[in-house]
Structures are given as C-alpha cells and as structure tokens.
Design an enzyme around this catalytic site. Structure first.
Site, short mmCIF file in Angstrom:
data_model
loop_
_atom_site.label_atom_id
_atom_site.label_comp_id
_atom_site.label_asym_id
_atom_site.label_seq_id
_atom_site.Cartn_x
_atom_site.Cartn_y
_atom_site.Cartn_z
N ASP A 6 0.87 -1.18 0.00
CA ASP A 6 0.00 0.00 0.00
C ASP A 6 0.90 1.23 0.00
O ASP A 6 2.09 1.15 0.29
CB ASP A 6 -0.90 0.00 1.24
CG ASP A 6 -2.05 0.98 1.12
OD1 ASP A 6 -2.12 1.70 0.10
OD2 ASP A 6 -2.87 1.04 2.06
N ASP A 56 -0.53 -3.52 6.87
CA ASP A 56 -0.67 -3.40 8.31
C ASP A 56 -2.13 -3.33 8.76
O ASP A 56 -2.39 -3.13 9.95
CB ASP A 56 0.06 -2.17 8.82
CG ASP A 56 -0.46 -0.87 8.21
OD1 ASP A 56 -1.34 -0.94 7.33
OD2 ASP A 56 0.02 0.22 8.60
N ASP A 68 -5.51 -6.26 4.83
CA ASP A 68 -4.29 -6.80 4.23
C ASP A 68 -4.03 -8.26 4.60
O ASP A 68 -3.16 -8.90 4.02
CB ASP A 68 -3.07 -5.97 4.67
CG ASP A 68 -3.13 -4.54 4.15
OD1 ASP A 68 -3.55 -4.36 2.99
OD2 ASP A 68 -2.76 -3.62 4.89
N ASN A 93 35.97 -36.26 -6.34
CA ASN A 93 36.58 -37.36 -5.60
C ASN A 93 36.16 -38.72 -6.15
O ASN A 93 36.98 -39.62 -6.31
CB ASN A 93 36.22 -37.26 -4.11
CG ASN A 93 37.06 -36.24 -3.39
OD1 ASN A 93 38.06 -35.77 -3.92
ND2 ASN A 93 36.64 -35.88 -2.20
N ASN A 118 36.86 -36.89 5.10
CA ASN A 118 35.53 -36.28 5.12
C ASN A 118 35.27 -35.56 6.44
O ASN A 118 34.67 -34.48 6.47
CB ASN A 118 34.47 -37.35 4.88
CG ASN A 118 33.10 -36.76 4.60
OD1 ASN A 118 32.95 -35.91 3.73
ND2 ASN A 118 32.10 -37.21 5.34
N ASP A 157 34.52 -31.59 6.84
CA ASP A 157 33.33 -31.08 7.51
C ASP A 157 33.69 -29.99 8.52
O ASP A 157 33.01 -28.97 8.63
CB ASP A 157 32.59 -32.21 8.23
CG ASP A 157 31.84 -33.11 7.26
OD1 ASP A 157 31.60 -32.68 6.11
OD2 ASP A 157 31.50 -34.24 7.65
#
Length: 902
Positions: free
Chosen positions: A377, A645, A649, A713, A738, A742
């Site tokens: 609006d 608001d 709405d 890989n 691995n 990580d």
C-alpha cells in the site's frame, strides 16, 4: 514407497528450522477440514454449557466478577491451567530437541553405514562415522538452541497482546495490555476491530460485532456475534452466536467477553494437535532444500554401486571393495547441511534484528532474498504515516463547517478501529468547537465499517429529540446511497447535471493528490434503538473532507535502491487511481499501467495474471482482490512479498511468499506476517532483502562446494581403481578426510559475501547445481590423476609394499585441495586478493591445513595407516595446489560468461 517416506522425512525435518518458530496461520488450512470433527466431546460440552449459561452463572463457574480477576487470582489460575499456548508452540525439552537434531536423513544414513562397518569388524571406521554423526548432531543442537533463544527474544518484541480488565489494581481496575499467553479462564477481555481472538470466549456485551472465522469454518463472509445466553440447544459450538474462538479475528465492532478456555483447552488447540501431526505442503524454501538434498542422494546412490563394481572386478577382493564403497557413500553424504542451514538462517535473523527487522519464521529469510516483486500500500510506505485534513467543503467546493462537524461526530463516536483519517478529523476540530458539539449530541447506535460497503455510520441525537444518521466513506459508494444534495440552505434532488458537477469538483481534488471522503446524513427516528446497513439510503450529500498524504523523503531513494536490487514495486491500494498515480509521480515511481478493482472483477485468473505483469498501480481494491493479485503474480513464477498493516491486508499477507508487516499493525496483520518491521520504511526493507540474500549465498556456498568436491573425488576414485593394483586410499582415509573437510565448513555461515551477489534476487536452482557439480568436479580429478602419476613414477609408490606412501600422498593432496576449493568457489573473483573471506573462515582453513600436514609427522599417522612423506614431495604439493587454483580461477571466468554466477 521408500521414496515417498524419504520425502516426508525431508519435509518434516526442514519444516522445523528452528522448531520454536511456530506460526498459527500455517495450520489454518488444515483446521477447516477438521473443524466439525475430531474435537473431544468434553470440550464441545463445555463450550455449549457456557453458551447457554447466564452471566451470573459464568462468573460463578470461573470464580470471576464484572471487575475481572485480580493479580493473585490470575496467577493462581495460570498455575492451574498453564500458559495460553497451544501444544505446537511449547518448547521441546533438551532430550527431545537433541533427538530431533539427530533424526535427519543424512544422520540416519550415516548411522546405518556405521552399523554395517561395526558388524563387519571395521571398528575404526565405525568410530569415525560415529564421531561425524556426533559432531553434526551437537553442532546442529547448539545452533538451534541459540537460534531458538534469539527467536524468542525477537518475537517478544512484537508479541500480540490482549486488553484485559484486572480487579484490585491501584488505578481502579482499568483495562490494560498483557501478553496473550498470560490470559487465564475467567479473565474479562475487550475486543475491537483488528484484534485476534486470544482464547475461547463467551460474549458479555457486543456492539455490531462481526468475526472472521473462515479459518475454522470455511465461511467466506464475517459472522455477526451477539451477547446473551442462548435459549435453544445448539449441537455445534461453532454455530453459537455468543461464542468466539481462538485463531479468528474481529472484522468490525466492539465487545466485552470472558475467557472460557486457554491453550490446549481451546477449540483451536485441540485441532492444532491433529493438524500438526499431518505434513503441511512445503514452502519454496523447503522444496528447494529437498530438491538439492535429493540431487546429492541420487548421486550417491548411483556412484556407490559403480565404485563397488569397478573395485571388485579389478582387485578381485569384493569384501575390501564393499568396505571401500561404503566409505565412499559416507564421503558423499552432506551431513553438515542441516547445521549449515540452521546456522545461516539464525545468523541472518539476528543480523536483521539489528536492522529493525524481526523474523517470525526463519525460512522466510530465503524468500526475503529471493523476492523480485514487492506489493505494498502507499500509506506509510511511500507516504508519511501521518495524514492531515486539508479541506472540508460542501458538494460544490465551498468551505463548510457543517461538513467538518458531521465528519467529527462520525469519527468521534465510532467505536471500531480508528484509522489515520479519523485521527486527522479529530485533530482538525479545535477543542473550543468540539466541546459544544459533544455536549449537544449523544450517540444512539452505529453501523460499523466493512470493506464491501466502504463506509460507516453513526446515529446521534440532540437534546431536542432530533436524531440524524451521519455517514462517511468512499465517494462512489456514498453516491450510490445518496438521493439528495445540500446546496446552501436548500436540499435538492441529485440529478445527472449535479453528478457531473460533483465529479469535476472531486476530480480536481484528486489531481492535487488529495484523498476524498464523502460525508452524508439524513434525519431518522430517535426512538429506534437498532439500526442496520439498510438504513444507509436516501441520504443527503453534505460535502467532502479531503486529506493530504505527503510523500516520504526516503521513498524515492528507497525505490531506486530496490530497483537496483532487481525488485519491482507494485502499489495495491483502496484509494482511487488518481491519488495513487499522483503519489507515485511524487516519489519517482514510473506507472506503466493502472487497474481498478471493478476491472479486476471481470477478469478470470489467467487474464489477471497476464495484465498484472505490466501493471504498476492497482486501485480501489477489496481485501480479496489484493490476495488474487498476489496469487496471480506467484503463479507467473515470481517470488512475491506483500507489505501491509491493516485488517484488509491479512488475506494478501497469507497469499504472498513472504508477508511483511509492522509492529504498529493490527493483530491479525502481525499474526499473518512472516517478517515484522520495527520501522515502516522501504529503506529498512531493502536492508532486510540484502541480508536475506547474504544468508542464502552462504548456504549455497556449502552446497556447491560439497557437490563439486564429492563429484571430483568419486571420479578420481573410479580412475584410480581401474588402473591401480591396490586401493588409492583406505576406507579409513576417506572417512577421516571427510571428517576434516566437515570441520573446515563450520565457519561458512559467517563468511563475507561479494557485493555483486547481492544485486539480484537469489533462488533455488537445482538444475544449475547439477551443471556446476559436473563442470567443476572433474577439474580436481585432473590434479588427482597428476598426483597418482607423481606418486607412481617419481616416488616409486607402485607396489603393494609402497601403497601406504601412495595413499598418504593423495590423502594430503585431497584434504588440502578440498579445503582450498572453499575459497576458490566462494567467490567469482580472485580469492584472497579481490575477495577476502571472513576471519573465522580463514582461521579454520589455516588450522585444518596445518593439522593435516602435521598429522603425517606425529604418532597419529601410524593409527591412521599413514606415513611420513619425503622432503621432495612438498614442492610438488605446492605446484599441484597452485596449478589447481589457477585452472579453477580461469574456468570460473568462462563459466560466468556462459552461465552467470548466482
């Protein structure tokens, strides 16, 4: 069936990030189908008994009184009944939270692989897998616990309140605001337009009260509610005219009511238990995460059997090949994805709070960054949140104090939601004029505003017994109920010629950017006590009040900033098109096309979708028309945000990908929104969009790096397995590699983001991820193969006895190259020079690389079946890594020119 179950598991997991950010309106779709069934008979019986009880009996039943409960009584009731929260809003215990963090598809997959490893006497592999699962689970648990605490603190800043009467207070028991979760049975609450119904209520007094309860019953139109005990014996509590239920909202009118049920003892609470046990349709964020996760899992399910077959046929040892392929499967599992997602979203929410943006649902952050159309609006966003009454004139354009007095009587005596127009009228009426008018007139009744009629009326009487109905509202709707017009001291019929003259006067006001509201009246019988909208007929047009809605100074630069970031702004307003166009011109918003609500009514959804693409201003809209426009834009493939608001709405806020409201909004708008702005400004919104994009980019960094690294890989493993007489790397090496990789990813959520990646909307593109993975993954394989050649021919690690040296050499190259690829693929620029990582990511990378190199010189090497590398290896390592980084950087330039860089 397995695939269906797995999808449900993904949806349930990612829907709870974090699990405390539960939002009531997310369940409403599921409530409608269960509203007439599934609620315990005891609760229905209590509701019906309260509906039929007299007011004194109600006070006795809940140990209350007309003055309300005092603080001590309320505290005792709260200890007995608990907080006014439904079950789904209760925090998880730490044990259940820890279990929920573990129970995700990646951890379950790793657990199965760990059990298989343990069952095959591969104890070391089982321990490493268990360590990986433990780290991923604990990190996720810690991050979610932090995000839950942050979310609670943020939500407390915008929590909805209820107006309650407390007895025994020093101020004499006046109404005051308390948090909704503090309500208890027996409390006396006051309701007004825009309020959420905070609990199950029995009405004590009601004035023109209309409730929107479509969420529970599916009824599209508001339902009128009245006080008083029911004389008949209804069987369905939802049909009782004197009961209101949690989860619904006040459309218009006022009321006084007693709380008869809170929390899980409400109709809403009982239905919520059933609805939350079912899977709600996933939103765009959940769908995106699910698609990406399935891409990685499908890749693992395809490549793991291929690795098994290649190693089995070439080595002849199928048991060893099975263990190796098992380790490859572990290496391809992105077990850190839940932690990365949670950390990124939580960090984004905290950062947004510093910019006066409160996030109610964390996954809304991604939609924030992906938004490419903002519907809003104009009042309070393009214009100042303060309206001034500029003129009060009769129907022919002459200044009229009578029009001002009538408008003031209407605004002063109406008990619904007073908007900015009413406040402006009351401020215009000077105190010396308002006093005599107030003394002369008393209120008899009112006909509240609704968005279908777009007008409201009050009925007032003077001391002499003369009564008048005074109505004000939108011009066209007012002219439809007027048959006469005041011309000086005369009342004349409203002819076609006068209508044309009226049109010229009002058009001139609109062209000046003034909002025009018509004022009309007529005499009515003073002895009537109840009036309805049918009485709004045969009115006398008194004149108009015109309001100035000045544009904000920050609107123009904010619109320019949003446009630079790829966001198109569309205006959806209830005002007429002339006023909206004038405001748009004042703030520099180019208007391509305008569309009115009447034109929209004649369109089907397909036609509306086509026209909505090129339309900038939608004027004179009803609430449902706003929602239709938002839905049409979403069907066209846009990510749509809606900022509002008001009561009108709420439908559009729920229809949008991301609903945005402000802390000063009515309760129903704040409840429907995903994002709450503490400052009603498009500039604040632009800052939130940027943070949403930054959060999403960091999530995608991990996904891209993991996907491309895993692909490379596996490709390298296949090549080595086909030609080497031994395994290129032991299963234990793959698992440890691995695990180290990580750990190096933990700081990604806190990384910096290039400015270029914040300029355009960011969204999930699983197809692009697959292309990225296939393109950049094999680049690492080129240098893996060079490493194979180096270890085979230069260092003579080409026999079974020397396989440890070969495997150690590739282990170090693999870990360091995977760690460096984080920095190569985190930016399209030259890393470290043109784009520097955050200090956290830099420190983590350096620590991982030093630990990997040091690992080969310590006693840990023997435990991991590694060995010390010769001194001549290290210059070759530097050359391989430098060549790898140079090739990746050059290929990035080609990839960006061809496909772009999200």
């Amino acid at each position: 069936m397995i695939k269906i179950y797995a999808r449900q598991l993904f949806t349930r997991f990612y829907r709870h990030l974090p699990r405390r950010l539960f939002q009531r309106d997310l369940m409403l779709d599921g409530l409608k189908t269960n509203a007439r069934r599934g609620v315990p008979a005891a609760l229905a019986r209590i509701c019906l008994e309260c509906a039929q009880a007299s007011v004194p009996a109600l006070y006795m039943r809940f140990a209350s009184r007309p003055q309300g409960l005092d603080e001590a009584e309320a505290a005792a009731a709260r200890r007995r009944y608990g907080l006014n929260n439904v079950a789904a809003e209760q925090p998880l215990t730490w044990r259940r939270h820890l279990w929920a963090c573990y129970r995700n598809p990646f951890n379950i997959l790793l657990t199965v692989l760990g059990i298989v490893s343990y069952g095959t006497d591969d104890t070391i592999a089982a321990v490493v897998i268990a360590l990986m699962v433990m780290i991923a689970t604990l990190l996720n648990f810690i991050q979610e616990a932090r995000s839950n605490r942050a979310a609670d603190a943020l939500k407390a800043m915008v929590s909805n309140t209820a107006t309650v009467l407390r007895a025994g207070r020093p101020d004499g028991g006046v109404y005051h605001e308390i948090a909704m979760d503090q309500l208890v049975p027996g409390d006396i609450v006051k309701l007004a337009a825009g309020d959420m119904i905070p609990a199950d209520l029995r009405l004590l007094q009601a004035r023109d009260l209309f409730i929107g309860q479509a969420a529970l019953t599916g009824e599209a139109l508001p339902v009128e509610k009245k006080a008083g005990a029911l004389n008949d014996r209804p069987t369905n509590p939802l049909e009782c005219g004197n009961l209101c239920f949690m989860g619904t909202n006040v459309i218009s009118g006022t009321a006084l009511a007693m709380v008869i049920g809170t929390g899980d003892r409400t109709w809403f609470g009982q239905l919520a238990e059933q609805s939350t046990s079912q899977c709600a349709p996933p939103n765009a964020f959940q769908l995106g995460i699910s698609r990406v996760s399935w891409l990685l899992i499908r890749f693992m399910l395809v490549m793991t059997p291929v690795v098994l077959l290649v190693n089995g046929f070439t080595k002849g040892d199928w048991w060893e090949a099975a263990l190796f392929s098992l380790s490859v499967a572990v290496g391809l599992t992105p077990e850190m994805l839940p932690m990365i997602v949670t950390s990124s979203l939580a960090k984004g929410a905290v950062q947004l709070s510093r910019q006066k943006v409160i996030v109610k649902r964390l996954d809304a952050i991604q939609n924030f960054g992906a938004m490419d159309i903002l519907c809003t609006d104009k009042t309070g966003t393009l214009t100042q949140d303060k309206i001034v009454l500029a003129s009060h004139i009769d129907a022919f354009g002459h200044r009229s104090e009578r029009v001002l007095e009538n408008a003031w009587l209407n605004s002063h005596h109406q008990t619904g939601l007073k908007n900015l127009l009413d406040k402006a009228v009351q401020e215009k009426m000077a105190d010396d004029a308002a006093g005599p008018a107030l003394a002369r007139w008393r209120k008899i009744d009112e006909i509240p505003f609704d968005f279908e009629r777009r007008r409201m009326s009050v009925i007032v009487a003077d001391g002499g017994g003369q009564a008048h109905l005074i109505c004000k509202g939108a011009l066209e709707e007012m002219l439809g109920v007027c048959s006469r017009v005041r011309h000086g001291d005369q009342i004349v019929p409203l002819s076609a010629g006068l209508l044309a003259q009226i049109g010229e006067v009002t058009a001139g006001l609109s062209l000046q950017g003034l909002r025009v509201v018509a004022v009309a009246a007529r005499p009515v019988a003073a002895d009537r006590g109840d009036f309805s909208r049918l009485d709004e007929s045969d009115l006398i047009l008194e004149g108009y009040i015109a309001f100035l809605d000045p544009p904000k100074e920050s609107a123009a630069p904010a619109l320019e900033a949003l446009a630079k970031h790829g966001i198109q702004v569309k205006i959806l307003t209830g005002d007429n098109e002339r006023v909206a166009a004038k405001v748009c011109r004042d703030v520099g918003l180019s208007v391509n096309r305008m569309l009115t609500g009447d034109e929209i009514e004649g369109m089907d959804d397909r036609q509306l979708g086509l026209i909505a693409r090129v339309t900038t201003v939608f004027a004179k809209l009803t609430p449902l028309q706003k929602a239709r426009i938002v839905s049409a834009l979403r069907r066209d493939g846009h990510v749509v945000g809606f900022m509002g608001d008001g009561i009108n709405d709420a439908p559009a806020l729920r229809a949008a990908d991301i609903g945005i409201s402000v802390d000063s909004a009515v309760d129903i708008a704040k409840e429907a929104a995903d994002i709450i702005l503490l400052e009603k400004s498009l500039m604040v919104l632009e800052e939130g969009v940027i943070e949403g994009r930054r959060t999403f980019v960091n999530m995608m960094k991990y996904i891209r790096m993991t996907a491309s690294s895993n692909f490379g890989n596996v490709f390298s493993v296949l090549v080595a397995s086909a030609f080497l007489p031994f395994l290129p790397m032991l299963p234990l090496h793959l698992l440890v590699q691995n695990l180290i990789y990580d750990i190096s990813q933990i700081a990604i959520p806190f990384d910096k983001v290039d400015e270029e990646q914040l300029r355009r909307p960011q969204g999930w593109r699983s197809g692009e991820l697959g292309r990225f993975m296939v393109f950049f993954g094999p680049i690492s394989s080129i240098f893996d193969i060079l490493t194979f050649g180096l270890m085979w021919w230069v260092f003579k690690a080409n026999t079974q006895e020397q396989q440890g040296l070969f495997q150690t050499g590739w282990f170090v190259v693999g870990v360091l190259s995977q760690t460096l690829i984080v920095h190569m693929l985190r930016t399209r620029k030259i890393p470290f020079l043109q784009s520097r990582p955050s200090w956290a990511l830099g420190v983590t990378t350096l620590a991982v690389m030093m630990a990997t190199i040091g690992m080969t010189f310590t006693p840990v090497a023997g435990f991991l079946h590694l060995q010390a590398l010769p001194g001549g290896y290290w210059p070759w390592l530097v050359a391989i890594l430098a060549g790898y980084m140079a090739l990746v950087q050059s290929m990035k330039g080609w990839y960006v020119r061809r496909y772009g860089w999200q």
